[in-house]
Design a protein around this motif. Structure first.
Motif, PDB file in Angstrom:
ATOM      1  N   ALA A  65       0.844  -1.193   0.000  1.00 16.61           N
ATOM      2  CA  ALA A  65       0.000   0.000   0.000  1.00 16.61           C
ATOM      3  C   ALA A  65       0.880   1.244   0.000  1.00 16.61           C
ATOM      4  N   GLU A  66       0.713   2.088  -1.008  1.00 11.83           N
ATOM      5  CA  GLU A  66       1.475   3.329  -1.086  1.00 11.83           C
ATOM      6  C   GLU A  66       0.936   4.322  -0.068  1.00 11.83           C
ATOM      7  N   VAL A  67       1.826   4.929   0.698  1.00 10.91           N
ATOM      8  CA  VAL A  67       1.427   5.899   1.714  1.00 10.91           C
ATOM      9  C   VAL A  67       1.127   7.241   1.046  1.00 10.91           C
ATOM     10  N   THR A  68      -0.007   7.822   1.399  1.00 10.64           N
ATOM     11  CA  THR A  68      -0.360   9.157   0.917  1.00 10.64           C
ATOM     12  C   THR A  68      -0.207  10.158   2.057  1.00 10.64           C
ATOM     13  N   PHE A  69      -0.019  11.429   1.694  1.00 10.90           N
ATOM     14  CA  PHE A  69       0.289  12.461   2.675  1.00 10.90           C
ATOM     15  C   PHE A  69      -0.692  13.627   2.548  1.00 10.90           C
ATOM     16  N   THR A  70      -0.982  14.241   3.701  1.00 12.02           N
ATOM     17  CA  THR A  70      -1.745  15.483   3.759  1.00 12.02           C
ATOM     18  C   THR A  70      -0.953  16.478   4.592  1.00 12.02           C
ATOM     19  N   ASP A  71      -0.603  17.605   4.002  1.00 10.76           N
ATOM     20  CA  ASP A  71       0.214  18.611   4.688  1.00 10.76           C
ATOM     21  C   ASP A  71       1.497  18.002   5.246  1.00 10.76           C
ATOM     22  N   GLY A  72       2.095  17.085   4.463  1.00 10.09           N
ATOM     23  CA  GLY A  72       3.359  16.488   4.848  1.00 10.09           C
ATOM     24  C   GLY A  72       3.271  15.353   5.835  1.00 10.09           C
ATOM     25  N   MET A  73       2.058  14.980   6.246  1.00  9.21           N
ATOM     26  CA  MET A  73       1.855  13.944   7.260  1.00  9.21           C
ATOM     27  C   MET A  73       1.232  12.705   6.616  1.00  9.21           C
ATOM     28  N   PRO A  74       1.727  11.489   6.930  1.00  7.84           N
ATOM     29  CA  PRO A  74       1.042  10.292   6.433  1.00  7.84           C
ATOM     30  C   PRO A  74      -0.416  10.297   6.874  1.00  7.84           C
ATOM     31  N   SER A  75      -1.328  10.135   5.903  1.00 11.37           N
ATOM     32  CA  SER A  75      -2.749  10.255   6.230  1.00 11.37           C
ATOM     33  C   SER A  75      -3.601   9.134   5.655  1.00 11.37           C
ATOM     34  N   GLY A  76      -3.055   8.321   4.776  1.00  9.48           N
ATOM     35  CA  GLY A  76      -3.837   7.251   4.168  1.00  9.48           C
ATOM     36  C   GLY A  76      -2.949   6.404   3.278  1.00  9.48           C
ATOM     37  N   VAL A  77      -3.580   5.516   2.515  1.00  5.69           N
ATOM     38  CA  VAL A  77      -2.840   4.641   1.604  1.00  5.69           C
ATOM     39  C   VAL A  77      -3.634   4.431   0.327  1.00  5.69           C
TER      40      VAL A  77
END
Length: 359
Positions: A65-77
């Motif tokens: 699962a690729e990690v996604t970011f919101t405002d530089g913070m890991p927030s989902g995949v």
């Protein structure tokens, strides 16, 4: 005023940042949870989690699962499928199967990601290894085969074993020569599959609670043939339970990381009421996260360890799930100078916390 014991001073803390992965409705491989991820980067530098995916009947796979970011913070995949299924015969029993709780260490000197995982086969949980150059295609090295060590007066291969994780670089072995080292956690009670057999402790050990051990393979052997990693030797005890929050057992978490004090090992500790069968979900225990500093000159030696947990179950996702009251750290990654710890939440979700230095 009493002086703080330096042996219990860990200059780090964990700060929760939220949930990054939960079971996807309608996804058959995840109906019983997503949890306890490994992590790593594909050759293009993209950060991924490799979560344990649990389908009906407690059958586990390793996903990607690729990690996604919101405002530089890991927030989902974003899910990218599965990379390891319980396809090998030794990963499948008559009424069980699974490749569980992966831990991954990127080892630059080998140019490989080294994955340890729990193969839940005919004789229960046994540790195994696989390697990959790209995080997506894995080659099994097979079950770990612990070398016989006469002074222990036992064969470590007899026992279930979990929480295997490798150091990211060679460390001094017991003979002072460079070695690839792994931490692991043998479990001494054989009664679960041979009723009446009970606990068999190695020579010199009087505490039957599962603790953290270390084993080594000379670096020259591994660099000649990576398959040598599955044949560790020179087994030594590192740590046993010491404090109330870890009274039942302890186990290694993510791969150790180098800090100025030594090797920082985040570990889990378990307290509560044990079950007779250690391999069924226990709703009367609590898993929390702590840390140790291991000596870089001798990683079997603990320089300091946390007397209190760095993080214990508090949020709804940590307190309610397949196994309630679980914080189970299994991966750590640095992104733009910030270290993120990914952890299992109640055997159902995956959370993320920031590892911060306190002094």
């Amino acid at each position: 005023m009493s002086t703080p014991d330096p042996r219990h001073h860990i200059p780090f803390r964990l700060v929760r940042k939220g949930v990054v992965m939960s079971p996807l409705p309608g996804e058959a491989n995840e109906v019983e949870g997503v949890l306890n991820p490994a992590s790593g980067r594909t050759p293009d530098g993209t950060l991924h989690l490799l979560p344990r995916l649990v389908s009906e009947g407690n059958v586990s796979r390793v996903g990607l699962a690729e990690v996604t970011f919101t405002d530089g913070m890991p927030s989902g995949v974003e899910r990218r499928g599965t990379v390891l299924e319980p396809d090998a015969g030794w990963e499948r029993g008559k009424n069980n199967a699974g490749v569980e709780d992966p831990r991954i260490t990127w080892v630059p000197s080998l140019g490989l990601h080294v994955m340890s995982y729990v193969a839940y086969g005919p004789l229960g949980p046994k540790p195994a290894l696989a390697v990959s150059e790209n995080l997506t295609e894995w080659t099994r090295l097979g079950p770990i085969q612990f070398a016989y060590q006469p002074d222990l007066d036992t064969d470590l291969n007899l026992f279930p074993n979990k929480d295997v994780v490798h150091f990211p670089e060679p460390v001094p072995g017991p003979d002072g020569q460079p070695a690839y080292a792994m931490l692991h956690r043998p479990m001494w009670d054989l009664g679960w599959f041979r009723p009446g057999e009970g606990v068999h402790l190695p020579a010199g050990l009087e505490d039957e609670r599962p603790g953290i051990w270390i084993s080594y393979v000379p670096a020259a052997e591994v660099e000649k043939d990576v398959r040598a990693l599955v044949r560790p030797r020179d087994h030594r005890l590192v740590a046993l339970s010491e404090f109330d929050w870890e009274a039942l057992k302890i186990g290694a978490g993510p791969a150790p990381i180098r800090v100025e004090e030594g090797w920082l090992l985040i570990h889990h500790g378990v307290s509560g009421v044990p079950e007779d069968d250690p391999f069924v979900p226990n709703r009367r225990v609590s898993y929390a996260a702590g840390a140790m500093i291991l000596d870089p000159a001798d990683p079997a030696r603990v320089l300091a360890r946390s007397a209190q947990p760095l993080m214990a179950p508090e949020t709804e996702e940590e307190r309610s799930g397949t196994v309630p009251n679980v914080v189970f750290p299994t991966a750590i990654e640095e992104v733009d100078g910030t270290r993120y710890v990914f952890y299992g939440m109640a055997d159902a979700h995956i959370g993320v916390a920031v590892l911060e230095r306190t002094v």
